[in-house]
Design an enzyme around this catalytic site. Sequence first.
Site, PDB file in Angstrom:
ATOM      1  N   TYR A  74       0.843  -1.190   0.000  1.00 14.51           N
ATOM      2  CA  TYR A  74       0.000   0.000   0.000  1.00 14.51           C
ATOM      3  C   TYR A  74       0.884   1.248   0.000  1.00 14.51           C
ATOM      4  O   TYR A  74       1.589   1.528   0.977  1.00 14.51           O
ATOM      5  CB  TYR A  74      -0.919   0.017   1.221  1.00 14.51           C
ATOM      6  N   SER A 127     -13.003  -4.736   0.909  1.00 11.59           N
ATOM      7  CA  SER A 127     -13.988  -4.081   0.033  1.00 11.59           C
ATOM      8  C   SER A 127     -15.397  -4.581   0.332  1.00 11.59           C
ATOM      9  O   SER A 127     -16.136  -4.986  -0.565  1.00 11.59           O
ATOM     10  CB  SER A 127     -13.644  -4.304  -1.437  1.00 11.59           C
ATOM     11  N   GLN A 165     -16.226  -1.100  -2.686  1.00 10.64           N
ATOM     12  CA  GLN A 165     -15.477   0.134  -2.931  1.00 10.64           C
ATOM     13  C   GLN A 165     -16.421   1.304  -3.236  1.00 10.64           C
ATOM     14  O   GLN A 165     -16.140   2.151  -4.065  1.00 10.64           O
ATOM     15  CB  GLN A 165     -14.481  -0.065  -4.072  1.00 10.64           C
ATOM     16  N   GLY A 166     -17.537   1.339  -2.520  1.00 13.42           N
ATOM     17  CA  GLY A 166     -18.469   2.457  -2.638  1.00 13.42           C
ATOM     18  C   GLY A 166     -19.709   2.153  -3.449  1.00 13.42           C
ATOM     19  O   GLY A 166     -20.696   2.884  -3.372  1.00 13.42           O
ATOM     20  N   LEU A 167     -19.695   1.085  -4.227  1.00 17.71           N
ATOM     21  CA  LEU A 167     -20.838   0.775  -5.072  1.00 17.71           C
ATOM     22  C   LEU A 167     -22.088   0.484  -4.249  1.00 17.71           C
ATOM     23  O   LEU A 167     -23.198   0.847  -4.636  1.00 17.71           O
ATOM     24  CB  LEU A 167     -20.506  -0.426  -5.958  1.00 17.71           C
ATOM     25  N   LEU A 168     -21.928  -0.158  -3.076  1.00 20.65           N
ATOM     26  CA  LEU A 168     -23.073  -0.534  -2.253  1.00 20.65           C
ATOM     27  C   LEU A 168     -23.442   0.527  -1.230  1.00 20.65           C
ATOM     28  O   LEU A 168     -24.387   0.330  -0.464  1.00 20.65           O
ATOM     29  CB  LEU A 168     -22.771  -1.853  -1.523  1.00 20.65           C
TER      30      LEU A 168
END
Length: 335
Positions: free
Chosen positions: A58, A197, A201-204
């Site tokens: 990272y 995730s 990654q934000g979709l849900l």
Amino acid sequence: MKYVEAAGLRLSAIGVGTWQFGAGEWGYGSNYAEEVAPAIIERSLDLGVNLVDTAEAYAFGRSERIVGKAIADRRDDVFVATKLFPILPFDPVVSNRAHGSARRLGVEEIDLYQVHWPNPVVPVKATMRALAALQREGLVRNVGVSNFSRDKWAEAEADLKGPVVSNQVRYSLVHREPEEEILPYAQANDRIVIAYSPLGQGLLSGRYDADHLPSRMRATSSAFFAREPRRRRPAARCAEGGGGIPWRHQHPDRAGVADPAQKRCRDPRRFLGGPGRGQRGGRRHRAERRRGRSPRRGVGPLRPHRGILGHDATRQMRAERAASRVRRAVGGLGA
């Protein structure tokens, strides 16, 4: 805060993932690493979270440095997990990388040291042997893996000759594949599954719609089009008129009748919507598969070369291909 007790560990059901700490490609701004990221860890510990997960990959180690600085005064409150990037994961390399992670984290003992990905070239036995030596040394308390299949996980335990206490995998309502084998294995063997995730990654989370598309970094993630079926390439656009719409779609009542413009196509099979010469599924492709050979390089759709960890070397091409899928997926959510 709820806690999970397994493999002799007691971890908070919610952990802090630090993939974005220090990485500029997420687009969080220049002050995120210095101000926001430490505040996230501080607030999480106040709320009872004890699992903080990072990795040497990272931001090329910067995430570990940020975490180490943030937990310096609260080491006893934190279960620190980091990951080994498995390039040449042999004894001296693994030892050197583990000591580097511990130094960046500012800890004398890593609570959970995970193999970030299975290496398709180096046997997992070699890596587990190196990790067992680190356990005997006292630098690593627990060994885990990440992105391992059930069989690979079991193989790692056999090679370590001890518990591989966790497997960190992509798991959410979008990606539910771990429910087939990974979760049953963990339940049967008193092991832990760490989900990364978990909100896609934000979709849900409801963050994106037709007017708020994800950044390029997130657009390349398969989370945004995982459930979209792969579509066959449409028929060739060589027919005149109709805005490039195939003849059979313009005239459904004339099924089986070829378009007069078909002769202008370089390959009639492409016009009819089937695989063209040399394409995946085409005659040459099938013939070579039957003979046990891979299709000739240079024919058919471009297939990215995959590196030692399975990542696409041609990321730019993949990103451009993914962007169109994201627009369709997010546009459908906004409808």
